[in-house]
Enzyme design. Structure first.
Site, PDB file in Angstrom:
ATOM      1  N   ASP A 150      52.470 -13.989 -18.190  1.00 35.22           N
ATOM      2  CA  ASP A 150      52.329 -15.576 -17.933  1.00 35.22           C
ATOM      3  C   ASP A 150      52.806 -16.037 -16.719  1.00 35.22           C
ATOM      4  N   CYS A 208      31.573 -25.414 -35.454  1.00 35.11           N
ATOM      5  CA  CYS A 208      33.023 -25.761 -35.609  1.00 35.11           C
ATOM      6  C   CYS A 208      33.388 -26.750 -34.271  1.00 35.11           C
ATOM      7  N   CYS A 211      39.176 -28.335 -33.348  1.00 36.89           N
ATOM      8  CA  CYS A 211      40.188 -28.738 -32.403  1.00 36.89           C
ATOM      9  C   CYS A 211      39.912 -29.711 -31.512  1.00 36.89           C
ATOM     10  N   CYS A 215      42.589 -33.304 -31.477  1.00 45.30           N
ATOM     11  CA  CYS A 215      43.596 -33.410 -30.286  1.00 45.30           C
ATOM     12  C   CYS A 215      44.204 -34.788 -29.988  1.00 45.30           C
ATOM     13  N   CYS A 258      52.839 -28.356 -28.364  1.00 44.45           N
ATOM     14  CA  CYS A 258      51.876 -28.903 -29.374  1.00 44.45           C
ATOM     15  C   CYS A 258      51.067 -27.798 -29.833  1.00 44.45           C
ATOM     16  N   CYS A 261      45.766 -27.823 -31.977  1.00 42.95           N
ATOM     17  CA  CYS A 261      44.544 -27.515 -31.493  1.00 42.95           C
ATOM     18  C   CYS A 261      44.216 -26.061 -32.226  1.00 42.95           C
ATOM     19  N   CYS A 265      42.475 -24.582 -36.781  1.00 46.44           N
ATOM     20  CA  CYS A 265      41.335 -23.670 -36.387  1.00 46.44           C
ATOM     21  C   CYS A 265      41.274 -22.909 -37.776  1.00 46.44           C
TER      22      CYS A 265
HETATM   23  C1  B12 Z   1      48.314 -23.184 -17.070  1.00 46.74           C
HETATM   24  C2  B12 Z   1      48.537 -22.766 -18.576  1.00 46.74           C
HETATM   25  C3  B12 Z   1      48.755 -24.002 -19.536  1.00 46.74           C
HETATM   26  C4  B12 Z   1      48.431 -25.484 -19.231  1.00 46.74           C
HETATM   27  C5  B12 Z   1      46.662 -25.428 -19.017  1.00 46.74           C
HETATM   28  C6  B12 Z   1      46.270 -24.933 -20.361  1.00 46.74           C
HETATM   29  C7  B12 Z   1      44.755 -24.464 -19.899  1.00 46.74           C
HETATM   30  N1  B12 Z   1      44.043 -24.381 -21.128  1.00 46.74           N
HETATM   31  O1  B12 Z   1      44.519 -24.062 -18.964  1.00 46.74           O
HETATM   32  C8  B12 Z   1      48.908 -26.126 -20.181  1.00 46.74           C
HETATM   33  C9  B12 Z   1      50.581 -26.514 -19.774  1.00 46.74           C
HETATM   34  C10 B12 Z   1      48.448 -27.350 -20.697  1.00 46.74           C
HETATM   35  C11 B12 Z   1      49.023 -25.181 -21.587  1.00 46.74           C
HETATM   36  C12 B12 Z   1      49.175 -25.218 -22.711  1.00 46.74           C
HETATM   37  C13 B12 Z   1      49.369 -24.148 -23.568  1.00 46.74           C
HETATM   38  N2  B12 Z   1      49.463 -22.748 -23.414  1.00 46.74           N
HETATM   39 CO1  B12 Z   1      49.279 -22.069 -21.687  1.00 46.74          CO
HETATM   40  N3  B12 Z   1      49.117 -21.227 -20.025  1.00 46.74           N
HETATM   41  C14 B12 Z   1      48.715 -21.503 -18.940  1.00 46.74           C
HETATM   42  C15 B12 Z   1      48.239 -20.236 -18.000  1.00 46.74           C
HETATM   43  C16 B12 Z   1      49.758 -20.435 -17.209  1.00 46.74           C
HETATM   44  C17 B12 Z   1      47.373 -20.328 -17.151  1.00 46.74           C
HETATM   45  C18 B12 Z   1      45.845 -20.832 -18.065  1.00 46.74           C
HETATM   46  C19 B12 Z   1      44.899 -20.910 -17.066  1.00 46.74           C
HETATM   47  O2  B12 Z   1      44.535 -20.072 -16.287  1.00 46.74           O
HETATM   48  N4  B12 Z   1      44.221 -22.044 -16.978  1.00 46.74           N
HETATM   49  C20 B12 Z   1      42.977 -22.246 -16.157  1.00 46.74           C
HETATM   50  C21 B12 Z   1      41.956 -22.807 -16.744  1.00 46.74           C
HETATM   51  C22 B12 Z   1      40.524 -22.729 -16.052  1.00 46.74           C
HETATM   52  O3  B12 Z   1      41.556 -21.762 -18.002  1.00 46.74           O
HETATM   53  P1  B12 Z   1      41.355 -22.238 -19.560  1.00 46.74           P
HETATM   54  O4  B12 Z   1      41.560 -23.756 -19.769  1.00 46.74           O
HETATM   55  O5  B12 Z   1      42.044 -21.248 -20.399  1.00 46.74           O
HETATM   56  O6  B12 Z   1      39.739 -22.177 -19.571  1.00 46.74           O
HETATM   57  C23 B12 Z   1      39.114 -20.775 -19.766  1.00 46.74           C
HETATM   58  C24 B12 Z   1      38.005 -20.615 -20.789  1.00 46.74           C
HETATM   59  O7  B12 Z   1      37.998 -21.778 -21.517  1.00 46.74           O
HETATM   60  C25 B12 Z   1      36.830 -20.813 -19.845  1.00 46.74           C
HETATM   61  N5  B12 Z   1      36.227 -22.006 -19.507  1.00 46.74           N
HETATM   62  C26 B12 Z   1      36.626 -22.938 -18.751  1.00 46.74           C
HETATM   63  N6  B12 Z   1      35.772 -23.861 -18.431  1.00 46.74           N
HETATM   64  C27 B12 Z   1      34.616 -23.456 -19.094  1.00 46.74           C
HETATM   65  C28 B12 Z   1      33.424 -24.188 -19.010  1.00 46.74           C
HETATM   66  C29 B12 Z   1      32.628 -23.681 -20.010  1.00 46.74           C
HETATM   67  C30 B12 Z   1      31.022 -24.422 -19.926  1.00 46.74           C
HETATM   68  C31 B12 Z   1      32.675 -22.286 -20.372  1.00 46.74           C
HETATM   69  C32 B12 Z   1      31.601 -21.702 -21.176  1.00 46.74           C
HETATM   70  C33 B12 Z   1      33.889 -21.769 -20.598  1.00 46.74           C
HETATM   71  C34 B12 Z   1      34.819 -22.024 -19.932  1.00 46.74           C
HETATM   72  O8  B12 Z   1      37.214 -20.102 -18.675  1.00 46.74           O
HETATM   73  C35 B12 Z   1      38.435 -20.288 -18.405  1.00 46.74           C
HETATM   74  C36 B12 Z   1      39.149 -19.047 -17.804  1.00 46.74           C
HETATM   75  O9  B12 Z   1      39.303 -17.789 -18.696  1.00 46.74           O
HETATM   76  C37 B12 Z   1      48.523 -19.322 -19.152  1.00 46.74           C
HETATM   77  C38 B12 Z   1      48.981 -18.011 -18.586  1.00 46.74           C
HETATM   78  C39 B12 Z   1      48.389 -17.063 -17.759  1.00 46.74           C
HETATM   79  N7  B12 Z   1      48.987 -16.785 -16.335  1.00 46.74           N
HETATM   80  O10 B12 Z   1      46.994 -16.759 -17.864  1.00 46.74           O
HETATM   81  C40 B12 Z   1      49.067 -19.596 -20.189  1.00 46.74           C
HETATM   82  C41 B12 Z   1      48.657 -19.412 -21.656  1.00 46.74           C
HETATM   83  C42 B12 Z   1      47.207 -19.322 -21.528  1.00 46.74           C
HETATM   84  N8  B12 Z   1      49.081 -20.292 -22.634  1.00 46.74           N
HETATM   85  C43 B12 Z   1      49.498 -19.841 -23.796  1.00 46.74           C
HETATM   86  C44 B12 Z   1      49.897 -20.662 -24.821  1.00 46.74           C
HETATM   87  C45 B12 Z   1      50.477 -20.152 -26.003  1.00 46.74           C
HETATM   88  C46 B12 Z   1      50.016 -22.311 -24.630  1.00 46.74           C
HETATM   89  C47 B12 Z   1      50.053 -23.413 -25.707  1.00 46.74           C
HETATM   90  C48 B12 Z   1      49.555 -22.895 -27.072  1.00 46.74           C
HETATM   91  C49 B12 Z   1      51.546 -23.774 -25.828  1.00 46.74           C
HETATM   92  C50 B12 Z   1      52.222 -24.710 -26.666  1.00 46.74           C
HETATM   93  N9  B12 Z   1      51.800 -24.522 -28.068  1.00 46.74           N
HETATM   94  O11 B12 Z   1      52.323 -25.793 -26.462  1.00 46.74           O
HETATM   95  C51 B12 Z   1      49.258 -24.630 -25.258  1.00 46.74           C
HETATM   96  C52 B12 Z   1      47.755 -24.491 -25.560  1.00 46.74           C
HETATM   97  C53 B12 Z   1      46.951 -25.588 -24.620  1.00 46.74           C
HETATM   98  C54 B12 Z   1      45.478 -25.083 -24.647  1.00 46.74           C
HETATM   99  N10 B12 Z   1      44.537 -25.436 -25.707  1.00 46.74           N
HETATM  100  O12 B12 Z   1      45.098 -24.170 -23.782  1.00 46.74           O
HETATM  101  C55 B12 Z   1      49.028 -18.536 -23.711  1.00 46.74           C
HETATM  102  C56 B12 Z   1      47.892 -18.447 -24.693  1.00 46.74           C
HETATM  103  C57 B12 Z   1      47.774 -17.335 -25.600  1.00 46.74           C
HETATM  104  C58 B12 Z   1      46.573 -17.272 -26.400  1.00 46.74           C
HETATM  105  N11 B12 Z   1      46.361 -16.666 -27.751  1.00 46.74           N
HETATM  106  O13 B12 Z   1      45.465 -17.746 -25.979  1.00 46.74           O
HETATM  107  C59 B12 Z   1      49.038 -18.060 -22.599  1.00 46.74           C
HETATM  108  C60 B12 Z   1      47.972 -16.811 -22.123  1.00 46.74           C
HETATM  109  C61 B12 Z   1      50.523 -17.424 -22.140  1.00 46.74           C
HETATM  110  C62 B12 Z   1      50.920 -16.275 -22.509  1.00 46.74           C
HETATM  111  N12 B12 Z   1      51.183 -15.236 -21.601  1.00 46.74           N
HETATM  112  O14 B12 Z   1      50.748 -15.814 -23.707  1.00 46.74           O
HETATM  113  N13 B12 Z   1      49.179 -23.752 -20.881  1.00 46.74           N
HETATM  114  S1  SF4 Z   2      38.426 -22.722 -31.817  1.00 50.68           S
HETATM  115 FE1  SF4 Z   2      38.740 -22.586 -34.043  1.00 50.68          FE
HETATM  116  S2  SF4 Z   2      38.901 -24.879 -34.485  1.00 50.68           S
HETATM  117 FE2  SF4 Z   2      37.898 -24.922 -32.376  1.00 50.68          FE
HETATM  118  S3  SF4 Z   2      35.941 -24.772 -32.397  1.00 50.68           S
HETATM  119 FE3  SF4 Z   2      36.409 -22.512 -32.572  1.00 50.68          FE
HETATM  120  S4  SF4 Z   2      36.647 -21.888 -34.788  1.00 50.68           S
HETATM  121 FE4  SF4 Z   2      36.779 -24.361 -34.563  1.00 50.68          FE
HETATM  122  S1  SF4 Z   3      48.105 -28.302 -27.671  1.00 43.42           S
HETATM  123 FE1  SF4 Z   3      46.043 -28.642 -27.998  1.00 43.42          FE
HETATM  124  S2  SF4 Z   3      45.792 -30.202 -29.530  1.00 43.42           S
HETATM  125 FE2  SF4 Z   3      47.758 -30.309 -28.510  1.00 43.42          FE
HETATM  126  S3  SF4 Z   3      47.531 -31.743 -26.980  1.00 43.42           S
HETATM  127 FE3  SF4 Z   3      47.335 -29.782 -25.726  1.00 43.42          FE
HETATM  128  S4  SF4 Z   3      44.987 -29.477 -26.041  1.00 43.42           S
HETATM  129 FE4  SF4 Z   3      45.608 -31.141 -27.542  1.00 43.42          FE
END
Ligand code: B12
Ligand code: SF4
Ligand code: SF4
Length: 363
Positions: A150, A208, A211, A215, A258, A261, A265
């Site tokens: 992380d 689906c 999620c 949110c 939170c 999402c 799922c």
């Molecule tokens: C910054 C961060 C956050 C931020 C931003 C989240 C985010 N989605 O980026 C915040 C604080 C909001 C956050 C929240 C959470 N996080 Co967090 N977070 C991180 C961290 C440090 C970096 C994530 C990152 O690189 N974001 C950058 C963006 C660009 O990446 P992304 O949103 O994931 O998007 C990816 C894809 O969706 C895709 N993508 C992006 N745009 C597009 C567009 C298109 C068209 C397509 C096809 C694809 C695509 O490519 C991206 C890169 O792979 C990682 C640890 C790490 N070093 O990786 C943990 C990590 C992702 N988090 C984790 C967790 C557990 C959470 C939470 C569940 C915590 C909670 N319960 O509150 C939430 C979940 C929210 C969510 N839905 O993501 C875990 C996830 C485990 C898993 N099973 O996936 C990680 C991996 C930490 C760990 N070591 O376990 N997190």
């Molecule tokens: S991540 Fe889970 S809840 Fe979201 S679209 Fe995919 S299957 Fe549905």
């Molecule tokens: S953890 Fe998921 S449902 Fe909760 S606020 Fe962030 S994106 Fe929305």
């Protein structure tokens, strides 16, 4: 999980082939409490461009560290020169028995994300990864490695997907069809040219969008794209100052992180309860009232969150979050009394959130 390379893997000093070692890694990982492990090359493919777009849109908000370190976050070899493979692992954290939906619907209760119920995962996983790395070290003499969970600039979900651990869902979580998404990720960067696994190519979200629709703060700008600034996890954990007023009513009773999402799922029905004693709830955090937690003194907060990820938000952040929860709670006597007790708190940020909460109750 095993894989193949196009060239014959060299022998290690222990006499095993690298393919033998690669075959044993998931077994060793399971012995250490990981649910699975996979091996990939140090590349993040199209994810690098997704990260760059995300940063360009400002979705990282105050998480400025996401844009630091240049290409290191998406180029493992820049972070650790000489890296030939990335071993990605996952560890389940869902406590059992669990009642998340009941707590979420009881507005006098405080919802703490399931990942932060017990001991801080960074500490648990880092230690296990070090043990796993030293087992590999014994088998492959003279190799170099670094372990991460992380906190380092690593695109963990992208590497996990490429190592075959699951697909990235529309909620941006890494999901496995037999394990849902309630697991942490970690990785070992190694100089050993181990055979690699197949990436997880099939996407199982289909039509689906549960999620995206559920949110509470509408933080998804589209499938796979999250505006971090609106995510409750960011607002209650990463954000250091005041929570934007227009988002406060949407946060409900979520006081640290939170899970909505993920809870919605359909793949979550396959999630496995954790076997880790360290991840079981401490101090009744899975089922406490907002008022009760709001009245913790700083000393109690520090004692009860020792070794927990909750420490990250700090005592003032904790009170700020609980004040928002109390502002969204029904106007009962315990709720009003708790808020009044903190109306003169020395922190301006806490006082401002308490005043907002009292206004929600018409005071
Ligand atoms: C910054 C961060 C956050 C931020 C931003 C989240 C985010 N989605 O980026 C915040 C604080 C909001 C956050 C929240 C959470 N996080 Co967090 N977070 C991180 C961290 C440090 C970096 C994530 C990152 O690189 N974001 C950058 C963006 C660009 O990446 P992304 O949103 O994931 O998007 C990816 C894809 O969706 C895709 N993508 C992006 N745009 C597009 C567009 C298109 C068209 C397509 C096809 C694809 C695509 O490519 C991206 C890169 O792979 C990682 C640890 C790490 N070093 O990786 C943990 C990590 C992702 N988090 C984790 C967790 C557990 C959470 C939470 C569940 C915590 C909670 N319960 O509150 C939430 C979940 C929210 C969510 N839905 O993501 C875990 C996830 C485990 C898993 N099973 O996936 C990680 C991996 C930490 C760990 N070591 O376990 N997190
Ligand atoms: S991540 Fe889970 S809840 Fe979201 S679209 Fe995919 S299957 Fe549905
Ligand atoms: S953890 Fe998921 S449902 Fe909760 S606020 Fe962030 S994106 Fe929305």
């Amino acid at each position: 999980m095993t894989g193949t390379t196009s060239t014959t893997p060299p022998l290690t000093d222990s006499g095993d082939t690298l393919a033998d070692v690669a075959r044993r890694i998931p077994e060793w990982a399971r012995e250490l409490g990981f649910s699975s492990a996979g091996i990939t090359t140090p590349d993040t493919g199209e994810h690098a461009a997704h990260l760059q777009n995300w940063l360009a849109n400002g979705y990282q908000g105050e998480m400025e560290y996401m844009g630091h370190h240049g290409d290191k976050r998406y180029t493992p070899c820049s972070l650790v020169p000489g890296t030939k493979r990335v071993i990605s692992v996952r560890m389940d954290y869902l406590p059992a028995p669990d009642n998340p939906k009941e707590v979420l619907t009881d507005r006098e209760k405080a919802y703490v994300t399931r990942y932060a119920q017990g001991r801080d995962y960074h500490k648990v996983i880092r230690k296990r990864l070090a043990t796993l790395a030293s087992r590999i070290d014994e088998a492959v003499t003279g190799h170099n490695y670094r372990a991460f969970v992380d906190s380092a600039p690593v695109l963990e979900r992208a590497l996990a997907q490429r190592a075959g651990l699951g697909w990235i869902g529309k909620n941006t979580m890494l999901i496995h069809p037999k394990a849902g998404s309630f697991f942490f990720l970690g990785e070992i960067f190694t100089s050993a040219p181990l055979p690699v696994d197949q990436p997880f190519e099939t996407e199982h979200c289909g039509s689906c969008s549960a999620c995206l629709d559920i949110c509470p703060t509408q933080a998804f700008v589209g499938p796979y794209q999250l505006d971090g600034r609106r995510c409750i996890s960011y607002l209650t954990i990463e954000l250091k100052g005041s929570i934007p007023e227009q988002l406060r009513p949407l946060i409900g009773n979520r006081v640290f992180g939170c899970d909505d999402c993920q809870l919605v799922c359909p793949w979550q029905k396959f999630s496995k309860p954790t076997q880790e004693a360290d991840f079981q709830p401490r101090h009744g955090l899975d089922n406490s009232s907002l008022a009760e937690l709001f009245l913790w003194t700083e000393e109690q907060f520090l004692k009860r969150t020792e070794g927990s990820a909750i420490r990250r938000t700090g005592y003032e952040g904790w009170l700020r979050n609980l004040a928002v929860g109390l502002g969204n709670a029904p106007s009962t006597i315990p709720v009003m009394e708790a808020l009044k007790r903190r109306a003169d708190h020395p922190s301006e940020m806490v006082r401002e959130h308490v005043q907002w909460a009292l206004r929600q109750h018409g005071l």
